[in-house]
Design a protein around this motif. Structure first.
Motif, mmCIF file in Angstrom:
data_model
loop_
_atom_site.group_PDB
_atom_site.id
_atom_site.type_symbol
_atom_site.label_atom_id
_atom_site.label_comp_id
_atom_site.label_asym_id
_atom_site.label_seq_id
_atom_site.Cartn_x
_atom_site.Cartn_y
_atom_site.Cartn_z
ATOM 1 N N UNK A 60 0.803 -1.227 0.000
ATOM 2 C CA UNK A 60 0.000 0.000 0.000
ATOM 3 C C UNK A 60 0.837 1.279 0.000
ATOM 4 N N UNK A 61 2.109 1.226 0.441
ATOM 5 C CA UNK A 61 2.941 2.428 0.403
ATOM 6 C C UNK A 61 3.486 2.592 -1.012
ATOM 7 N N UNK A 62 2.735 3.313 -1.849
ATOM 8 C CA UNK A 62 3.036 3.466 -3.276
ATOM 9 C C UNK A 62 2.997 2.131 -4.002
ATOM 10 N N UNK A 63 2.231 1.197 -3.477
ATOM 11 C CA UNK A 63 2.045 -0.123 -4.075
ATOM 12 C C UNK A 63 0.558 -0.464 -4.056
ATOM 13 N N UNK A 64 0.133 -1.443 -4.866
ATOM 14 C CA UNK A 64 -1.280 -1.828 -4.907
ATOM 15 C C UNK A 64 -1.758 -2.436 -3.588
ATOM 16 N N UNK A 65 -3.079 -2.544 -3.445
ATOM 17 C CA UNK A 65 -3.648 -3.236 -2.298
ATOM 18 C C UNK A 65 -4.739 -2.501 -1.559
ATOM 19 N N UNK A 66 -4.827 -1.173 -1.727
ATOM 20 C CA UNK A 66 -5.805 -0.406 -0.956
ATOM 21 C C UNK A 66 -7.246 -0.865 -1.187
ATOM 22 N N UNK A 67 -7.692 -1.092 -2.444
ATOM 23 C CA UNK A 67 -9.088 -1.532 -2.625
ATOM 24 C C UNK A 67 -9.411 -2.803 -1.854
ATOM 25 N N UNK A 68 -8.498 -3.760 -1.848
ATOM 26 C CA UNK A 68 -8.743 -5.014 -1.144
ATOM 27 C C UNK A 68 -8.824 -4.783 0.360
ATOM 28 N N UNK A 69 -7.889 -4.031 0.917
ATOM 29 C CA UNK A 69 -7.898 -3.770 2.362
ATOM 30 C C UNK A 69 -9.160 -2.997 2.745
ATOM 31 N N UNK A 70 -9.530 -2.015 1.931
ATOM 32 C CA UNK A 70 -10.721 -1.218 2.229
ATOM 33 C C UNK A 70 -11.978 -2.085 2.200
ATOM 34 N N UNK A 71 -12.104 -2.936 1.167
ATOM 35 C CA UNK A 71 -13.265 -3.828 1.073
ATOM 36 C C UNK A 71 -13.319 -4.784 2.261
ATOM 37 N N UNK A 72 -12.162 -5.317 2.629
ATOM 38 C CA UNK A 72 -12.113 -6.257 3.746
ATOM 39 C C UNK A 72 -12.553 -5.593 5.049
ATOM 40 N N UNK A 73 -12.083 -4.379 5.289
ATOM 41 C CA UNK A 73 -12.466 -3.664 6.507
ATOM 42 C C UNK A 73 -13.973 -3.393 6.520
ATOM 43 N N UNK A 109 -8.160 -7.760 9.187
ATOM 44 C CA UNK A 109 -6.969 -7.399 8.411
ATOM 45 C C UNK A 109 -5.804 -7.358 9.392
ATOM 46 N N UNK A 110 -4.832 -8.229 9.176
ATOM 47 C CA UNK A 110 -3.747 -8.403 10.137
ATOM 48 C C UNK A 110 -2.428 -7.931 9.520
ATOM 49 N N UNK A 111 -1.804 -6.881 10.077
ATOM 50 C CA UNK A 111 -0.517 -6.417 9.528
ATOM 51 C C UNK A 111 0.637 -7.281 10.021
ATOM 52 N N UNK A 112 1.504 -7.668 9.103
ATOM 53 C CA UNK A 112 2.733 -8.396 9.453
ATOM 54 C C UNK A 112 3.891 -7.458 9.128
ATOM 55 N N UNK A 113 4.427 -6.757 10.123
ATOM 56 C CA UNK A 113 5.402 -5.699 9.857
ATOM 57 C C UNK A 113 6.733 -6.225 9.358
ATOM 58 N N UNK A 114 7.468 -5.319 8.716
ATOM 59 C CA UNK A 114 8.782 -5.677 8.184
ATOM 60 C C UNK A 114 9.405 -4.504 7.477
ATOM 61 N N UNK A 115 10.143 -4.791 6.435
ATOM 62 C CA UNK A 115 10.917 -3.759 5.742
ATOM 63 C C UNK A 115 10.021 -2.716 5.083
ATOM 64 N N UNK A 116 10.520 -1.480 5.041
ATOM 65 C CA UNK A 116 9.853 -0.371 4.357
ATOM 66 C C UNK A 116 10.940 0.611 3.934
ATOM 67 N N UNK A 117 11.042 0.879 2.634
ATOM 68 C CA UNK A 117 12.120 1.744 2.136
ATOM 69 C C UNK A 117 12.041 3.135 2.751
ATOM 70 N N UNK A 118 10.837 3.647 2.933
ATOM 71 C CA UNK A 118 10.645 4.976 3.517
ATOM 72 C C UNK A 118 11.269 5.068 4.904
ATOM 73 N N UNK A 119 10.902 4.156 5.786
ATOM 74 C CA UNK A 119 11.400 4.188 7.163
ATOM 75 C C UNK A 119 12.887 3.869 7.214
ATOM 76 N N UNK A 120 13.323 2.939 6.379
ATOM 77 C CA UNK A 120 14.745 2.591 6.322
ATOM 78 C C UNK A 120 15.584 3.815 5.963
ATOM 79 N N UNK A 121 15.149 4.558 4.949
ATOM 80 C CA UNK A 121 15.880 5.755 4.524
ATOM 81 C C UNK A 121 15.860 6.829 5.598
#
Length: 296
Positions: free
Chosen positions: A91-104, A110-122
């Protein structure tokens, strides 16, 4: 909510180094019934590395509205689904928002599994202030749109961040240099966590020269971070940056519109900005130097 519904897992994947994948992320991808991926070919490399053989279907920007409806039905049928992007957090400049929104909206977990993110890494390695900051996604594709975007951010007092592609990084910095002061500090982070990871903090002028003169600095995936402007809070003071913003806006808009936009961006009174705009217009018409002299 029906306990028979499946769960939608939003799974962050590595942005380069496969060792950055979390144990939990690996286990979730092994357990789910289906993996929805931005690029099935790309994600299969990750799955093969971790010995995961679950079914993968495509969910990208060109099909996600329709595909999301089918995936929602599978969730209603009790199947569990993992949503992944090519790299990083979905979802961070990537696809997926329609699915997450519909699911909510359908009361599916909707369960987040955290990990790498270029924004936060930078941000973590930038050396720029990180609280607060703003993330702008990818910069616009055309030069005129980028200049408008940079003009709107000219007086932003906090660090701001955007993603850029290898084939636009040089043009993007050139457009930025036409709008922002050349001494503004920026950070260019490329190929994060990969073999050729590079994180450079420099003035805009020096960063532009580096990218222009080094072919390697135009390769890979980029995060660009920009230092916030130092703004005089007094609404009675027009700074050189206020004038620069007005000059840029006057080239693209009527005086009335330019003043209104500048007032919205800076918080300066319209009356004061209008007086400066008239001065700039008069001096441009007469061919004189349109710069206003500021006291030391």
């Amino acid at each position: 909510m029906s306990t028979d519904y499946g769960k939608l897992y939003v799974v962050a994947t590595p942005i380069g180094n496969l060792a950055d994948f979390s144990f939990r992320g690996v286990e979730i991808l092994k357990q789910v019934d289906l993996i929805a991926a931005e690029d099935t070919r790309h994600v299969k490399m990750l799955l093969q590395h971790y010995g995961i053989s679950n079914r993968v279907i495509a969910l990208h920007q060109h099909n996600e509205d329709n595909a999301a409806k089918g995936l929602l039905q599978k969730l209603h049928d009790g199947q569990s689904i993992a949503l992944v992007s090519d790299a990083g957090t979905p979802l961070l400049s990537d696809p997926g928002l329609p699915l997450v929104k519909m699911a909510k909206e359908a009361h599916v977990d909707v369960v987040p599994i955290p990990g790498a993110c270029a924004l936060i890494t930078a941000l973590s390695a930038s050396g720029l202030p990180v609280i607060p900051f703003s993330f702008e996604g990818f910069s616009p594709r055309t030069s005129s749109a980028r200049k408008t975007f940079f003009s709107a951010k000219l007086l932003c007092p906090t660090t701001w961040v955007f993603y850029e592609s290898s084939h636009r990084i040089l043009a993007s910095l050139q457009d930025m240099a036409e709008v922002l002061p050349l001494d503004r500090q920026i950070v260019i982070a490329r190929e994060l966590t990969k073999l050729h990871e590079t994180i450079v903090k420099a003035s805009l002028a020096n960063a532009l020269a580096l990218v222009a003169n080094d072919d390697n600095m135009r390769k890979g995936e980029f995060v660009v971070l920009v230092e916030g402007a130092v703004i005089d809070k007094s609404d009675q003071v027009i700074t050189p940056e206020h004038q620069r913003l007005l000059e840029i806006l006057l080239k693209e808009c009527s005086t009335k519109t330019a003043v209104a936009m500048a007032a919205e961006i800076t918080g300066i009174r319209k009356k004061l900005l209008y007086q400066v705009a008239l001065t700039l217009n008069d001096e441009e018409d007469s061919g004189e130097d349109a710069s206003i002299h500021f006291p030391p």
